[in-house]
Design an enzyme around this catalytic site. Sequence first.
Site, PDB file in Angstrom:
ATOM      1  N   GLU A   1       0.817  -1.223   0.000  1.00 50.27           N
ATOM      2  CA  GLU A   1       0.000   0.000   0.000  1.00 50.27           C
ATOM      3  C   GLU A   1       0.847   1.269   0.000  1.00 50.27           C
ATOM      4  O   GLU A   1       0.331   2.367  -0.162  1.00 50.27           O
ATOM      5  CB  GLU A   1      -0.914   0.029   1.234  1.00 50.27           C
ATOM      6  CG  GLU A   1      -2.084  -0.927   1.190  1.00 50.27           C
ATOM      7  CD  GLU A   1      -1.759  -2.325   1.723  1.00 50.27           C
ATOM      8  OE1 GLU A   1      -0.565  -2.703   1.724  1.00 50.27           O
ATOM      9  OE2 GLU A   1      -2.701  -3.035   2.123  1.00 50.27           O
TER      10      GLU A   1
ATOM     11  N   TRP B   1       1.147  -6.911  26.125  1.00 49.76           N
ATOM     12  CA  TRP B   1       1.531  -7.418  24.815  1.00 49.76           C
ATOM     13  C   TRP B   1       2.956  -7.972  24.832  1.00 49.76           C
ATOM     14  O   TRP B   1       3.861  -7.354  25.389  1.00 49.76           O
ATOM     15  CB  TRP B   1       1.467  -6.293  23.769  1.00 49.76           C
ATOM     16  CG  TRP B   1       0.078  -5.886  23.408  1.00 49.76           C
ATOM     17  CD1 TRP B   1      -1.086  -6.370  23.921  1.00 49.76           C
ATOM     18  CD2 TRP B   1      -0.281  -4.899  22.443  1.00 49.76           C
ATOM     19  NE1 TRP B   1      -2.157  -5.755  23.344  1.00 49.76           N
ATOM     20  CE2 TRP B   1      -1.696  -4.838  22.425  1.00 49.76           C
ATOM     21  CE3 TRP B   1       0.416  -4.061  21.584  1.00 49.76           C
ATOM     22  CZ2 TRP B   1      -2.396  -3.974  21.591  1.00 49.76           C
ATOM     23  CZ3 TRP B   1      -0.276  -3.204  20.754  1.00 49.76           C
ATOM     24  CH2 TRP B   1      -1.676  -3.159  20.751  1.00 49.76           C
TER      25      TRP B   1
HETATM   26  P1  AMP Z   1       3.603  -6.541   1.910  1.00 52.43           P
HETATM   27  O1  AMP Z   1       2.518  -5.620   1.568  1.00 52.43           O
HETATM   28  O2  AMP Z   1       3.405  -7.936   1.419  1.00 52.43           O
HETATM   29  O3  AMP Z   1       4.939  -5.996   1.529  1.00 52.43           O
HETATM   30  O4  AMP Z   1       3.619  -6.699   3.501  1.00 52.43           O
HETATM   31  C1  AMP Z   1       3.774  -5.570   4.329  1.00 52.43           C
HETATM   32  C2  AMP Z   1       3.984  -6.013   5.739  1.00 52.43           C
HETATM   33  O5  AMP Z   1       5.217  -6.739   5.871  1.00 52.43           O
HETATM   34  C3  AMP Z   1       4.157  -4.872   6.712  1.00 52.43           C
HETATM   35  O6  AMP Z   1       2.917  -4.295   7.077  1.00 52.43           O
HETATM   36  C4  AMP Z   1       4.863  -5.548   7.874  1.00 52.43           C
HETATM   37  O7  AMP Z   1       3.973  -6.267   8.684  1.00 52.43           O
HETATM   38  C5  AMP Z   1       5.753  -6.537   7.172  1.00 52.43           C
HETATM   39  N1  AMP Z   1       7.104  -5.979   7.061  1.00 52.43           N
HETATM   40  C6  AMP Z   1       7.665  -5.384   6.011  1.00 52.43           C
HETATM   41  N2  AMP Z   1       8.939  -5.034   6.280  1.00 52.43           N
HETATM   42  C7  AMP Z   1       9.185  -5.399   7.558  1.00 52.43           C
HETATM   43  C8  AMP Z   1      10.307  -5.294   8.434  1.00 52.43           C
HETATM   44  N3  AMP Z   1      11.460  -4.781   8.052  1.00 52.43           N
HETATM   45  N4  AMP Z   1      10.154  -5.765   9.690  1.00 52.43           N
HETATM   46  C9  AMP Z   1       9.001  -6.313  10.103  1.00 52.43           C
HETATM   47  N5  AMP Z   1       7.919  -6.452   9.318  1.00 52.43           N
HETATM   48  C10 AMP Z   1       8.006  -6.000   8.064  1.00 52.43           C
END
Ligand code: AMP
Length: 542
Positions: free
Chosen positions: A330, A444
């Site tokens: 997004e 949490w």
């Molecule tokens: P996507 O839209 O498939 O790229 O997923 C996005 C989600 O991936 C984010 O909202 C996070 O929950 C997770 N995410 C992306 N980068 C990181 C990061 N460096 N550390 C932890 N979670 C991440």
Amino acid sequence: MLGLMQNWPLLISKVIDHAASQFGNQEIVSRLVEGTIHRETYQTMRGRALQLAKSLTVSGIKNGDRIATLAWNTHRHLELWYGITGLGAIYHTVNPRLFDDQIIYIINHAEDRLLFLDLTFVPLVERIAPKLTTIERFVILTDAAHMPQTTLKNAIAYEDYIAQSDSDFVWAVFDENTAAGLCYTSGTTGNPKGVLYSHRSNVLHAMAHVAPDFFNISSHDSVMPVVPLFHANSWSLGFSAPMVGARLVMPGAKLDGPSLHELLENERVTMTAAVPTVWLALLDHLNRTQGKLTTLKRVAIGGSACPRAMTEAFEKHYGVTVAHAWGMTEMSPLGSFCSIKPDLAGLDDDALYSLKMKQGFPAFTVEMKITDDKGTPLPHDGKTFGRLKVRGPAVARHYYGYENENMLDDAGFFDTGDVATIDPHGYMHITDRSKDVIKSGGEWISSIKLENLAIAHPCVAEAAVIGVAHPKWDERPLLIIVRKKDAVLERDEILHFFEGKIAKWWMPDDVVFIDEIPHTATGKIQKTALRDMFANHRLPRA
Ligand code: AMP
């Protein structure tokens, strides 16, 4: 009073024009699905993208039409981005790792007219083709010599498709807010939702993220985007590398440790980017073969939390600087990078690597806040967790086809679904997805923090932590571990390893060892599958 400057719409065609005119001889190297290494220049790529745009026009494709791609990172996939957007149509990158039903759903929902696919995906597409209701023609990303026998309607080899036209085509000019790209995300509940990028959002996003505190790339770099073009715009590298004239190395379908190492070394890659699971495989390969990284300088790691052990391995053993990155489909998709601000220079080793566990601070064009469940802003003290919300010109305001549903708060912020802290220096630290955080006795527990600790143990290949129902505390953490090959590790040893590193009440109540942790189509640990697997797990003291 309006300014008196030229009104030059921020169109994607300007990016490839600039690359071709200023860095015309810079190479794009691709490992093809056919097995060979292909080399072309930005000038050639621009010419081929123009030929493609002209051929698409001959096929009746017009402004606003959606064209699907099911393809690895190669020069042809990138040509598609430029050719399609250059006439005002929309590239729709489809993630081939999704289930058949999801692929059918999103192609039909997007009403894609053509589907361009790599040879690898011919069997997949033949299987689902009868259910793709809007596809008029299939173009296979190969040449006539490698064209397979196929049942796909009107199938044609890409090289023949573009050869129908010459490059005498003029990029269309239109409003910079015109849609350019479509990518569905399955991060939300229900059906996958489409994020519809515009020319303006893609150009601004790439411009913001080539800066030194972020990707820090220039024409002196060889950039290898391992993160797929089909996963959140390949973190914009398909736009940002040409924008600065960087050499591109496209790894195709082979993303295993030995294949990536070979390309990194042979093609003198200086900067690369991917999710942690890809780097786990590379580091494992380097470890087993005593391999070296002789040209690589920087690696951006994101998509899920980058474990400290991985950052330390890259930096201390291989001399490669890690930038932990965070973002989401997004957000085009980059949200933050963890580079070191001047007021934090000179930290000792431990403090530096603790800081590098954070996901960092946003580039210009992204604003962040954390709030409680009611939307009240929470302090940036580095301790208080809250819902992470973002806004900016490359952040979605609606999902495609859901234009009547508001997904922003009153101030225009989008709720990322992540839970995070922000410290006084502005560094954001994800503690969990809001649905993965473990709620124990009203407090949490961060599953990510426990996972990162577990992965630091030398016998652990991968780790996941989920909440398991508990009669008294509501939920308690269950630690799930994949041991490294031939490693010997038992429950008590790993729990002992946690002692003194976390609050006592964060200690996992149980540990299970499994052979493989399931991953989602975008390489993240599939917590829903783990929760199903361990739905009836009884904790020892429950
Ligand atoms: P996507 O839209 O498939 O790229 O997923 C996005 C989600 O991936 C984010 O909202 C996070 O929950 C997770 N995410 C992306 N980068 C990181 C990061 N460096 N550390 C932890 N979670 C991440």
